[in-house]
Motif scaffolding. Sequence first.
Motif, PDB file in Angstrom:
ATOM      1  N   MET A 155       0.825  -1.199   0.000  1.00 50.88           N
ATOM      2  CA  MET A 155       0.000   0.000   0.000  1.00 50.88           C
ATOM      3  C   MET A 155       0.869   1.264   0.000  1.00 50.88           C
ATOM      4  O   MET A 155       0.546   2.250  -0.657  1.00 50.88           O
ATOM      5  N   GLU A 156       1.970   1.229   0.725  1.00 51.49           N
ATOM      6  CA  GLU A 156       2.850   2.395   0.748  1.00 51.49           C
ATOM      7  C   GLU A 156       3.469   2.639  -0.621  1.00 51.49           C
ATOM      8  O   GLU A 156       3.550   3.782  -1.088  1.00 51.49           O
ATOM      9  N   ILE A 157       3.905   1.578  -1.264  1.00 55.73           N
ATOM     10  CA  ILE A 157       4.518   1.725  -2.584  1.00 55.73           C
ATOM     11  C   ILE A 157       3.490   2.151  -3.620  1.00 55.73           C
ATOM     12  O   ILE A 157       3.765   3.003  -4.480  1.00 55.73           O
ATOM     13  N   SER A 158       2.292   1.578  -3.535  1.00 57.26           N
ATOM     14  CA  SER A 158       1.249   1.948  -4.496  1.00 57.26           C
ATOM     15  C   SER A 158       0.848   3.410  -4.334  1.00 57.26           C
ATOM     16  O   SER A 158       0.572   4.100  -5.318  1.00 57.26           O
ATOM     17  N   ASN A 159       0.815   3.901  -3.096  1.00 58.01           N
ATOM     18  CA  ASN A 159       0.522   5.321  -2.882  1.00 58.01           C
ATOM     19  C   ASN A 159       1.653   6.198  -3.424  1.00 58.01           C
ATOM     20  O   ASN A 159       1.412   7.254  -4.029  1.00 58.01           O
TER      21      ASN A 159
END
Length: 278
Positions: A128-132
């Motif tokens: 989720m952090e990378i996708s954001n």
Amino acid sequence: MQRAFSYRIAAFLVEVLLILAGLLFLVPFYFLLVNSVKTFGEILTHAAAWPTAFHFSNYAAAWESIDFPSAFGNSLLVTLVSNVLLLLISSMAAYQMVRNNTLFNRILFGLIVSAMVIPFQSIMLPLMEISNMLSLNNSIAGLILCYLGFGAPLSVFLFHGFIKTVPLEIEQAARVDGSNRYGVFFRVVLPLLQPMMITVLILNTLWIWNDYLLPSLILTYPDKRTIPIATYTLFGQYTKQWDLALPALVLGILPIVIFFLALQKYIVSGIAAGAVKG
């Protein structure tokens, strides 16, 4: 004579047990289909009984409630594009690793295969952090990119085993005829990979089409929902619209069941061929 008779009796009993086991696995489908044409009250009071009246209007209501055409289109787009890219990229990567058996490629293959044992739940937060960070949220392209990462290890593993069974002499003959490396792969090797390609296609399609967790993390906009996410909207915290949810489930699994029944004969043959040690 008596031994042969005993063997036939044992085989008959085994077949009966297998048939009963198969019928047992079909019980959930019975509940799903039967209750999808009942009223909400009848589902709650007589879930296992045959419907007193068939309410096929439930399907029309479910179709409108979850905006099925939009959800179906999103699921179809994600499944098709993800499969095409996985088949192409994984087969080319496996071919390179098999035909160039260097230490680097062996280590790389080991790392790719080891990724299959990593639980998805353990990397949800970093994902989720990378996708954001990369602005992949609420994007069909972002979801497809995630499926490429998670689907590549198994696909590469299956292609890797199958390519070992392809005779090297065929490729050498193509090179003598003037084909370059890409021509050998696309004109000679790729057509020979058809059994394994169908197997990888079936396995990835069953996974991607029915997946809920990954799309629920990436997609939040209503117009981007896939079928599992759209169906889940019918299950609230305090109420569950069973008279709509069950028809929606039938609509969602019907395409994949037809797809699986049409291609299931290729699964065992493809996996068995890929398991042969070169």
